[in-house]
Scaffold this motif. Structure first.
Motif, PDB file in Angstrom:
ATOM      1  N   THR A   2       0.840  -1.187   0.000  1.00 25.73           N
ATOM      2  CA  THR A   2       0.000   0.000   0.000  1.00 25.73           C
ATOM      3  C   THR A   2       0.875   1.237   0.000  1.00 25.73           C
ATOM      4  O   THR A   2       1.806   1.342   0.772  1.00 25.73           O
ATOM      5  N   ASP A   3       0.556   2.141  -0.893  1.00 21.66           N
ATOM      6  CA  ASP A   3       1.249   3.421  -0.934  1.00 21.66           C
ATOM      7  C   ASP A   3       0.184   4.489  -0.808  1.00 21.66           C
ATOM      8  O   ASP A   3      -0.378   4.930  -1.797  1.00 21.66           O
ATOM      9  N   PRO A   9      -6.928   7.920  -7.898  1.00 22.03           N
ATOM     10  CA  PRO A   9      -7.346   8.636  -9.106  1.00 22.03           C
ATOM     11  C   PRO A   9      -8.858   8.577  -9.300  1.00 22.03           C
ATOM     12  O   PRO A   9      -9.514   7.642  -8.850  1.00 22.03           O
ATOM     13  N   ASP A  10      -9.382   9.588  -9.960  1.00 19.85           N
ATOM     14  CA  ASP A  10     -10.803   9.605 -10.281  1.00 19.85           C
ATOM     15  C   ASP A  10     -11.138   8.411 -11.161  1.00 19.85           C
ATOM     16  O   ASP A  10     -10.330   7.968 -11.980  1.00 19.85           O
ATOM     17  N   VAL A  29      -7.925   0.453  -2.141  1.00 18.96           N
ATOM     18  CA  VAL A  29      -8.434   0.652  -3.498  1.00 18.96           C
ATOM     19  C   VAL A  29      -7.373   0.229  -4.504  1.00 18.96           C
ATOM     20  O   VAL A  29      -6.228   0.684  -4.447  1.00 18.96           O
ATOM     21  N   THR A  30      -7.761  -0.651  -5.424  1.00 17.80           N
ATOM     22  CA  THR A  30      -6.861  -1.090  -6.479  1.00 17.80           C
ATOM     23  C   THR A  30      -6.889  -0.076  -7.614  1.00 17.80           C
ATOM     24  O   THR A  30      -7.944   0.199  -8.181  1.00 17.80           O
ATOM     25  N   THR A  31      -5.715   0.496  -7.907  1.00 15.56           N
ATOM     26  CA  THR A  31      -5.595   1.467  -8.992  1.00 15.56           C
ATOM     27  C   THR A  31      -4.564   0.937  -9.987  1.00 15.56           C
ATOM     28  O   THR A  31      -3.834  -0.003  -9.674  1.00 15.56           O
ATOM     29  N   VAL A  60     -14.753   7.109  -7.539  1.00 11.16           N
ATOM     30  CA  VAL A  60     -14.088   8.166  -6.776  1.00 11.16           C
ATOM     31  C   VAL A  60     -13.963   9.401  -7.664  1.00 11.16           C
ATOM     32  O   VAL A  60     -13.639   9.296  -8.843  1.00 11.16           O
ATOM     33  N   ASP A  61     -14.225  10.556  -7.069  1.00 11.57           N
ATOM     34  CA  ASP A  61     -14.052  11.828  -7.763  1.00 11.57           C
ATOM     35  C   ASP A  61     -13.478  12.820  -6.762  1.00 11.57           C
ATOM     36  O   ASP A  61     -14.091  13.068  -5.715  1.00 11.57           O
TER      37      ASP A  61
END
Length: 101
Positions: A2-3, A9-10, A29-31, A60-61
């Motif tokens: 995790t970072d 990001p949106d 949250v996986t981005t 997410v926004d």
């Protein structure tokens, strides 16, 4: 890994409820760039997704949770997979011990 120093990001992502801290839920949250943390009020989560390890489809926004939908099938699948890995490890550890008494 995790970072949480970078923002989420949106857009639409898969998130897992990692833990609760009082009335707050910490989501992993996986981005595209890896895992990020998003902390939201527990009341923002769907009622059936208010438990540890719940898998959510989130939007997410601007670092705000706009939408969260509980994915029951994926939650159950991950739980079964984790249990299978635990069972395999337990069996392996059990076969390594010998009764020399």
């Amino acid at each position: 890994m995790t970072d949480d120093t970078d923002d989420v990001p949106d857009g639409e992502h898969i998130a897992v409820v990692d833990r609760f801290e009082g009335d707050l839920a910490v989501l992993e949250v996986t981005t595209p760039d890896g895992l990020r943390q998003l902390v939201v009020d527990e009341s923002e989560l769907p009622e059936d997704g208010r438990h540890q390890d719940a898998v959510l489809e989130v939007t997410v926004d601007s670092q705000e949770l706009m939408e969260a939908m509980y994915n029951e099938r994926e939650t159950e699948s991950r739980a079964e997979s984790a249990q299978d890995r635990f069972d395999q490890l337990s069996n392996r550890l059990g076969s390594d011990t010998t009764d020399d008494h």
